[in-house]
Design a protein around this motif. Structure first.
Motif, PDB file in Angstrom:
ATOM      1  N   ARG A   1       0.831  -1.208   0.000  1.00 58.66           N
ATOM      2  CA  ARG A   1       0.000   0.000   0.000  1.00 58.66           C
ATOM      3  C   ARG A   1       0.866   1.259   0.000  1.00 58.66           C
ATOM      4  NH1 ARG A   1      -4.759   1.801   0.194  1.00 58.66           N
ATOM      5  NH2 ARG A   1      -4.970   3.917   0.922  1.00 58.66           N
TER       6      ARG A   1
ATOM      7  N   GLY B   1      -3.190   7.656   3.646  1.00 58.04           N
ATOM      8  CA  GLY B   1      -4.001   6.564   4.160  1.00 58.04           C
ATOM      9  C   GLY B   1      -3.252   5.552   5.003  1.00 58.04           C
TER      10      GLY B   1
ATOM     11  N   PHE C   1      -5.057   3.028   7.788  1.00 63.05           N
ATOM     12  CA  PHE C   1      -4.980   1.595   7.494  1.00 63.05           C
ATOM     13  C   PHE C   1      -4.290   0.838   8.628  1.00 63.05           C
ATOM     14  CE2 PHE C   1      -3.136  -2.137   5.318  1.00 63.05           C
ATOM     15  CZ  PHE C   1      -4.274  -2.662   4.741  1.00 63.05           C
TER      16      PHE C   1
ATOM     17  N   TYR D   1     -10.750  -6.854  -0.267  1.00 61.79           N
ATOM     18  CA  TYR D   1     -10.227  -5.487  -0.290  1.00 61.79           C
ATOM     19  C   TYR D   1      -8.807  -5.464  -0.847  1.00 61.79           C
ATOM     20  CZ  TYR D   1      -8.259  -1.066   1.103  1.00 61.79           C
ATOM     21  OH  TYR D   1      -7.619   0.138   1.075  1.00 61.79           O
TER      22      TYR D   1
ATOM     23  N   GLU E   1      -9.381   8.150  -0.486  1.00 63.37           N
ATOM     24  CA  GLU E   1     -10.256   7.170   0.144  1.00 63.37           C
ATOM     25  C   GLU E   1     -10.588   7.685   1.534  1.00 63.37           C
ATOM     26  OE1 GLU E   1      -8.927   2.883  -0.923  1.00 63.37           O
ATOM     27  OE2 GLU E   1      -7.139   4.120  -0.840  1.00 63.37           O
TER      28      GLU E   1
ATOM     29  N   ARG F   1     -11.007   7.944   5.445  1.00 66.64           N
ATOM     30  CA  ARG F   1     -10.216   7.367   6.535  1.00 66.64           C
ATOM     31  C   ARG F   1     -10.955   6.216   7.189  1.00 66.64           C
ATOM     32  NH1 ARG F   1      -8.839  12.986   7.259  1.00 66.64           N
ATOM     33  NH2 ARG F   1      -6.634  13.256   6.797  1.00 66.64           N
TER      34      ARG F   1
ATOM     35  N   LEU G   1     -10.549   3.141   5.045  1.00 65.57           N
ATOM     36  CA  LEU G   1      -9.198   2.592   5.184  1.00 65.57           C
ATOM     37  C   LEU G   1      -9.029   1.914   6.541  1.00 65.57           C
ATOM     38  CD1 LEU G   1      -7.170   5.516   3.613  1.00 65.57           C
ATOM     39  CD2 LEU G   1      -7.314   3.181   2.735  1.00 65.57           C
TER      40      LEU G   1
END
Length: 197
Positions: free
Chosen positions: A23, A31, A35, A75, A100, A102, A105
């Protein structure tokens, strides 16, 4: 003893670390906190299940955990597909990554952690051999939670930092495309590892 065992387990590469690295390589810093925060809270959920002696509940509600596992894998596959298709522009001139939320994520990180077989094994199988979970009171649980968040936070920050440094070395569009495609393959591999265990 708990902190040392958790640090060894958290530092060892697995689907969760692969998801973080892929990622950050593909999207940069954007993000990463949300995440990894979701993943850290997932560790607290597993710790709570182990402390409350809910390993039996986890077995009983296997379908719910399987659903979470497949949601996390789905995902990761979605992100892998987006990385594969990402435009090959150098990081300094790359368009702003798709924003995206929060919350989304965070929930994705939580799903990845809840479906990660390595995390499940640590908390439900190994933790009871390290600690007598029947003797953990409220204060001890709070201490364990703080230790958990500290250890996984440091591990995640380490991997994010190292990956951001590696990402800065990528300067050509061709290199960006290779990183995007490589990250996509790693992310898909993490999804497969989560889904098949």
């Amino acid at each position: 003893l708990f902190a040392a065992a958790l640090a060894v387990a958290a530092f060892s590469p697995g689907p969760g670390i692969a998801a973080i690295v892929a990622r950050v390589l593909g999207r940069g810093r954007h993000g990463a906190f949300a995440f990894t925060a979701g993943m850290a809270i997932g560790d607290i959920v597993w710790l709570t299940l182990a402390v409350l002696g809910l390993a039996m509940v986890a077995q009983t509600f296997h379908e719910v955990f399987a659903l979470l596992k497949y949601a996390g894998a789905a995902y990761l596959l979605y992100v892998a597909w987006k990385m594969w298709k990402a435009p090959a522009a150098a990081p300094d001139i790359a368009p702003v990554a798709m924003r995206e939320s929060r919350l989304r994520l965070f929930l994705a990180g939580l799903a990845v952690c809840m479906g990660n077989p390595k995390t499940m094994v640590f908390y439900l199988a190994l933790l009871p051999s390290i600690l007598d979970v029947t003797r953990i009171d409220g204060l001890a649980f709070l201490e364990l939670s703080m230790v958990t968040l500290s250890v996984v936070g440091m591990v995640f920050a380490f991997y994010v930092g190292v990956t951001l440094r590696a990402r800065r070395l990528i300067t050509s569009a061709k290199a960006v495309q290779r990183v995007n495609r490589g990250s996509s393959v790693v992310m898909a591999g993490a999804a497969i590892a989560i889904a098949t265990r």
